[in-house]
Design a protein around this motif. Structure first.
Motif, mmCIF file in Angstrom:
data_model
loop_
_atom_site.group_PDB
_atom_site.id
_atom_site.type_symbol
_atom_site.label_atom_id
_atom_site.label_comp_id
_atom_site.label_asym_id
_atom_site.label_seq_id
_atom_site.Cartn_x
_atom_site.Cartn_y
_atom_site.Cartn_z
ATOM 1 N N HIS A 120 0.826 -1.211 0.000
ATOM 2 C CA HIS A 120 0.000 0.000 0.000
ATOM 3 C C HIS A 120 0.862 1.263 0.000
ATOM 4 O O HIS A 120 0.460 2.279 -0.582
ATOM 5 C CB HIS A 120 -0.943 -0.011 1.203
ATOM 6 N N TYR A 121 2.012 1.226 0.630
ATOM 7 C CA TYR A 121 2.883 2.402 0.591
ATOM 8 C C TYR A 121 3.367 2.657 -0.832
ATOM 9 O O TYR A 121 3.343 3.801 -1.319
ATOM 10 C CB TYR A 121 4.076 2.198 1.523
ATOM 11 N N GLU A 122 3.779 1.615 -1.516
ATOM 12 C CA GLU A 122 4.270 1.791 -2.885
ATOM 13 C C GLU A 122 3.150 2.228 -3.820
ATOM 14 O O GLU A 122 3.368 2.998 -4.759
ATOM 15 C CB GLU A 122 4.888 0.481 -3.377
ATOM 16 N N GLY A 123 1.934 1.772 -3.560
ATOM 17 C CA GLY A 123 0.823 2.131 -4.429
ATOM 18 C C GLY A 123 0.264 3.524 -4.181
ATOM 19 O O GLY A 123 -0.378 4.102 -5.072
ATOM 20 N N GLN A 124 0.527 4.110 -3.003
ATOM 21 C CA GLN A 124 -0.085 5.386 -2.649
ATOM 22 C C GLN A 124 0.894 6.547 -2.549
ATOM 23 O O GLN A 124 0.456 7.703 -2.554
ATOM 24 C CB GLN A 124 -0.805 5.248 -1.301
ATOM 25 N N ARG A 125 2.185 6.296 -2.447
ATOM 26 C CA ARG A 125 3.118 7.401 -2.187
ATOM 27 C C ARG A 125 3.127 8.440 -3.304
ATOM 28 O O ARG A 125 3.292 9.644 -3.044
ATOM 29 C CB ARG A 125 4.533 6.856 -1.961
ATOM 30 N N LYS A 126 2.923 8.034 -4.556
ATOM 31 C CA LYS A 126 2.886 8.989 -5.658
ATOM 32 C C LYS A 126 1.487 9.549 -5.889
ATOM 33 O O LYS A 126 1.333 10.532 -6.610
ATOM 34 C CB LYS A 126 3.395 8.330 -6.941
ATOM 35 N N VAL A 127 0.484 8.930 -5.275
ATOM 36 C CA VAL A 127 -0.885 9.429 -5.403
ATOM 37 C C VAL A 127 -1.145 10.528 -4.380
ATOM 38 O O VAL A 127 -1.703 11.583 -4.700
ATOM 39 C CB VAL A 127 -1.894 8.273 -5.220
ATOM 40 N N ILE A 128 -0.699 10.312 -3.160
ATOM 41 C CA ILE A 128 -0.922 11.300 -2.101
ATOM 42 C C ILE A 128 -0.024 12.509 -2.279
ATOM 43 O O ILE A 128 -0.458 13.658 -2.193
ATOM 44 C CB ILE A 128 -0.667 10.661 -0.723
ATOM 45 N N TRP A 129 1.256 12.240 -2.520
ATOM 46 C CA TRP A 129 2.243 13.318 -2.654
ATOM 47 C C TRP A 129 2.815 13.270 -4.072
ATOM 48 O O TRP A 129 3.942 12.831 -4.295
ATOM 49 C CB TRP A 129 3.344 13.122 -1.611
ATOM 50 N N SER A 130 2.026 13.734 -5.013
ATOM 51 C CA SER A 130 2.378 13.599 -6.436
ATOM 52 C C SER A 130 3.523 14.519 -6.850
ATOM 53 O O SER A 130 4.331 14.172 -7.711
ATOM 54 C CB SER A 130 1.148 13.879 -7.303
ATOM 55 N N GLU A 131 3.613 15.700 -6.254
ATOM 56 C CA GLU A 131 4.620 16.663 -6.688
ATOM 57 C C GLU A 131 6.028 16.283 -6.216
ATOM 58 O O GLU A 131 6.990 16.386 -6.963
ATOM 59 C CB GLU A 131 4.256 18.058 -6.177
ATOM 60 N N ASN A 132 6.147 15.871 -4.991
ATOM 61 C CA ASN A 132 7.459 15.523 -4.443
ATOM 62 C C ASN A 132 7.304 14.268 -3.603
ATOM 63 O O ASN A 132 7.356 14.297 -2.379
ATOM 64 C CB ASN A 132 8.011 16.682 -3.602
ATOM 65 N N SER A 133 7.089 13.146 -4.272
ATOM 66 C CA SER A 133 6.784 11.906 -3.576
ATOM 67 C C SER A 133 8.006 11.378 -2.840
ATOM 68 O O SER A 133 9.145 11.533 -3.301
ATOM 69 C CB SER A 133 6.280 10.859 -4.567
ATOM 70 N N PRO A 134 7.809 10.761 -1.679
ATOM 71 C CA PRO A 134 8.937 10.165 -0.947
ATOM 72 C C PRO A 134 9.497 8.966 -1.701
ATOM 73 O O PRO A 134 8.807 8.368 -2.536
ATOM 74 C CB PRO A 134 8.293 9.753 0.386
ATOM 75 N N PRO A 135 10.719 8.581 -1.417
ATOM 76 C CA PRO A 135 11.322 7.456 -2.148
ATOM 77 C C PRO A 135 10.671 6.133 -1.800
ATOM 78 O O PRO A 135 9.985 5.988 -0.772
ATOM 79 C CB PRO A 135 12.785 7.496 -1.686
ATOM 80 N N THR A 136 10.871 5.163 -2.664
ATOM 81 C CA THR A 136 10.345 3.833 -2.409
ATOM 82 C C THR A 136 10.982 3.258 -1.152
ATOM 83 O O THR A 136 12.094 3.638 -0.763
ATOM 84 C CB THR A 136 10.607 2.914 -3.607
ATOM 85 N N ARG A 137 10.270 2.353 -0.519
ATOM 86 C CA ARG A 137 10.731 1.835 0.771
ATOM 87 C C ARG A 137 10.307 0.376 0.905
ATOM 88 O O ARG A 137 9.183 0.017 0.603
ATOM 89 C CB ARG A 137 10.131 2.674 1.895
ATOM 90 N N TRP A 138 11.228 -0.433 1.372
ATOM 91 C CA TRP A 138 10.930 -1.839 1.652
ATOM 92 C C TRP A 138 10.722 -1.965 3.149
ATOM 93 O O TRP A 138 11.650 -1.793 3.947
ATOM 94 C CB TRP A 138 12.070 -2.727 1.179
ATOM 95 N N ILE A 139 9.498 -2.263 3.578
ATOM 96 C CA ILE A 139 9.154 -2.288 4.989
ATOM 97 C C ILE A 139 9.624 -3.609 5.589
ATOM 98 O O ILE A 139 9.126 -4.682 5.220
ATOM 99 C CB ILE A 139 7.640 -2.123 5.207
ATOM 100 N N VAL A 140 10.580 -3.530 6.511
ATOM 101 C CA VAL A 140 11.154 -4.737 7.105
ATOM 102 C C VAL A 140 11.069 -4.735 8.626
ATOM 103 O O VAL A 140 11.554 -5.665 9.272
ATOM 104 C CB VAL A 140 12.620 -4.918 6.680
ATOM 105 N N SER A 141 10.477 -3.706 9.216
ATOM 106 C CA SER A 141 10.363 -3.660 10.671
ATOM 107 C C SER A 141 9.074 -2.957 11.049
ATOM 108 O O SER A 141 8.482 -2.222 10.256
ATOM 109 C CB SER A 141 11.558 -2.930 11.297
ATOM 110 N N PHE A 142 8.657 -3.167 12.297
ATOM 111 C CA PHE A 142 7.439 -2.555 12.806
ATOM 112 C C PHE A 142 7.730 -1.339 13.670
ATOM 113 O O PHE A 142 6.816 -0.818 14.316
ATOM 114 C CB PHE A 142 6.635 -3.576 13.619
ATOM 115 N N ASP A 143 8.963 -0.871 13.694
ATOM 116 C CA ASP A 143 9.276 0.307 14.501
ATOM 117 C C ASP A 143 9.911 1.401 13.654
ATOM 118 O O ASP A 143 9.281 2.416 13.366
ATOM 119 C CB ASP A 143 10.158 -0.066 15.692
ATOM 120 N N ASN A 144 11.159 1.213 13.222
ATOM 121 C CA ASN A 144 11.873 2.296 12.534
ATOM 122 C C ASN A 144 11.244 2.674 11.198
ATOM 123 O O ASN A 144 11.293 3.843 10.799
ATOM 124 C CB ASN A 144 13.339 1.888 12.319
ATOM 125 N N ASP A 145 10.662 1.721 10.500
ATOM 126 C CA ASP A 145 10.062 2.022 9.198
ATOM 127 C C ASP A 145 8.725 2.751 9.309
ATOM 128 O O ASP A 145 8.193 3.222 8.299
ATOM 129 C CB ASP A 145 9.869 0.734 8.395
#
Length: 429
Positions: free
Chosen positions: A185-210
């Protein structure tokens, strides 16, 4: 801890030490109701523990009482181990209060003929092992009865080689499914919510720092509830550099959860300074509840400009208990819609009607969401219901007619009264 009829917070292990021998529904001196650890397990698994009767008689003799309690705790541990809990290292006596533990130690050593250790040593052992035993028990209860509700989805690639490597190291199948769900869901929405300056792609591997910057949670909520974007997520910091920016993002998440009427005890600091176990339970809660926020259908309101349009929705209760809903309209154009009633009680095997009113103040289409968030009344709790509300202005009628008399080709100025019919505070143009 959420019980079937009311919230009942517990403090491990002190609350359960005080209540482990209380009968169900016992009213304490402070006027509240306390629950035993056996009721805690029963509430989570949905059935009584085999072999332990409900509200058994409590012996008045202290020795018999401690023996009965130790047997019940052993029976509970055996039941949990059969369910898959990793509790082979835990002994039943570690769950006793200090006074009961001292009595049990004297009894067991006397019956076995082993010399009893000094009370000072027993107090140190109890302090060392008891709290850890309670922590292990609670974590295994969450694993066996809560995390097991997470079922893999075919649309989410949780079986990729990357996540399989995580599973072989520290994560279970359910945890791997949650991480893949967040990444999807992060990869599918990051460019939809913040289209002008979207955050970089991210691989979620933890339940705290990520999750501490709030962006992954925002993308997750927006995937199921797009109307939250303009309300709460459009002004989030995409490159968090300070605690203040992190707090701002976390506060946006909390406000979004309140908009959804989601009854979960979480605060901005829980996101800013995440505990992996607490966040795992929170993500599990979202995994179970967010699919109910997908709109059931779209209700169209077609009519003339400034003319009210009414629709009725019929909500059915097929259960044999009364359920209660809080009714609200949310979204960017929520001011154009109104709903009655704001609280809906539906009797068993009955239905109720919701009246929705729309009045257009401009020509462009309006979009909002009608949310029915279930409120627990006793043991009954219904599913959250969401409907899309859309409008279409298909005609224009004059509000009034102004008659003006003038000579041909002669400029004439005359006053014209304009009334703002909008219920928002935005100026008319």
């Amino acid at each position: 801890m959420g019980w079937s009829n009311l919230p009942n917070p517990v403090s491990i292990p002190h609350t359960i030490w005080q209540t482990v021998l209380l009968k169900k529904g016992t009213v304490t001196n402070d006027g509240g109701k306390r629950r035993s650890v056996f009721e805690l397990v029963q509430n989570l698994c949905g059935r009584p523990i085999p072999g332990i009767p409900v509200n058994p008689p409590i012996p008045t003799n202290a020795q018999e009482r401690v023996k009965l309690l130790h047997w019940q705790l052993n029976t509970m541990l055996t039941f949990l181990r059969v369910q898959g809990a990793k509790l082979t290292h835990v002994k039943a006596e570690w769950f006793l209060s200090l006074s009961d533990f001292l009595l049990w130690s004297h009894l067991s050593n006397f019956e076995s003929g082993v010399p009893t250790e000094s009370e000072e040593i027993l107090v140190v052992k109890h302090e060392k092992y008891s709290s850890q035993a309670w922590v292990d028990l609670v974590l295994q209860l969450a694993k066996v009865f809560v995390l097991v509700k997470v079922k893999p989805s075919k649309s989410i690639p949780a079986n990729s080689e990357s996540y399989k490597s995580l599973a072989r190291s520290v994560y279970s199948t359910e945890e791997r499914t949650l991480l893949a769900w967040l990444s999807h869901h992060y990869e599918g929405q990051r460019k939809v919510i913040w289209s002008e300056n979207s955050p970089p792609t991210r691989w979620i591997v933890s339940f705290d720092n990520d999750l501490l910057d709030g962006l992954v949670l925002a993308a997750l909520l927006a995937s199921y509830c797009p109307f939250l974007v303009k309300l709460h997520f459009s002004d989030m910091y995409l490159n968090v550099r300070s605690p203040e920016e992190c707090f701002h993002n976390a506060l946006s998440i909390i406000h979004a959860l309140r908009t959804l009427g989601m009854d979960y005890d979480i605060h901005p600091t829980d996101i800013m300074q995440p505990n992996a176990i607490n966040m795992l339970l929170f993500i599990t809660h979202l995994y179970i509840t967010l699919p109910h926020y997908k709109p059931k259908t779209t209700v169209m309101f077609e009519g003339a400009l400034h003319q009210p349009v009414f629709k009725e929705l019929k909500v059915q209760n097929p259960s044999n208990k009364t359920i209660s809903y809080s009714v609200a309209v949310v979204g960017e154009d929520h001011a154009s819609f109104s709903v009655q009633p704001s609280t809906l009680n539906i009797n068993a095997n009955s239905h109720a009607l919701i009246k929705v009113r729309f009045s257009s103040s401009w020509l462009h289409p309006c979009n909002a969401a009608l949310m029915l968030v279930s409120r627990r009344t006793g043991v009954a709790c219904g599913s959250t219901l969401v409907f899309c509300l859309q409008s279409l202005v298909n005609d224009i009628f004059p509000i009034s007619t102004v008659n003006v008399e003038s000579s041909v080709y002669k400029l004439l100025k005359f006053p014209l009264s304009v009334t703002n019919l909008s219920r928002t505070e935005e100026p008319s143009r």
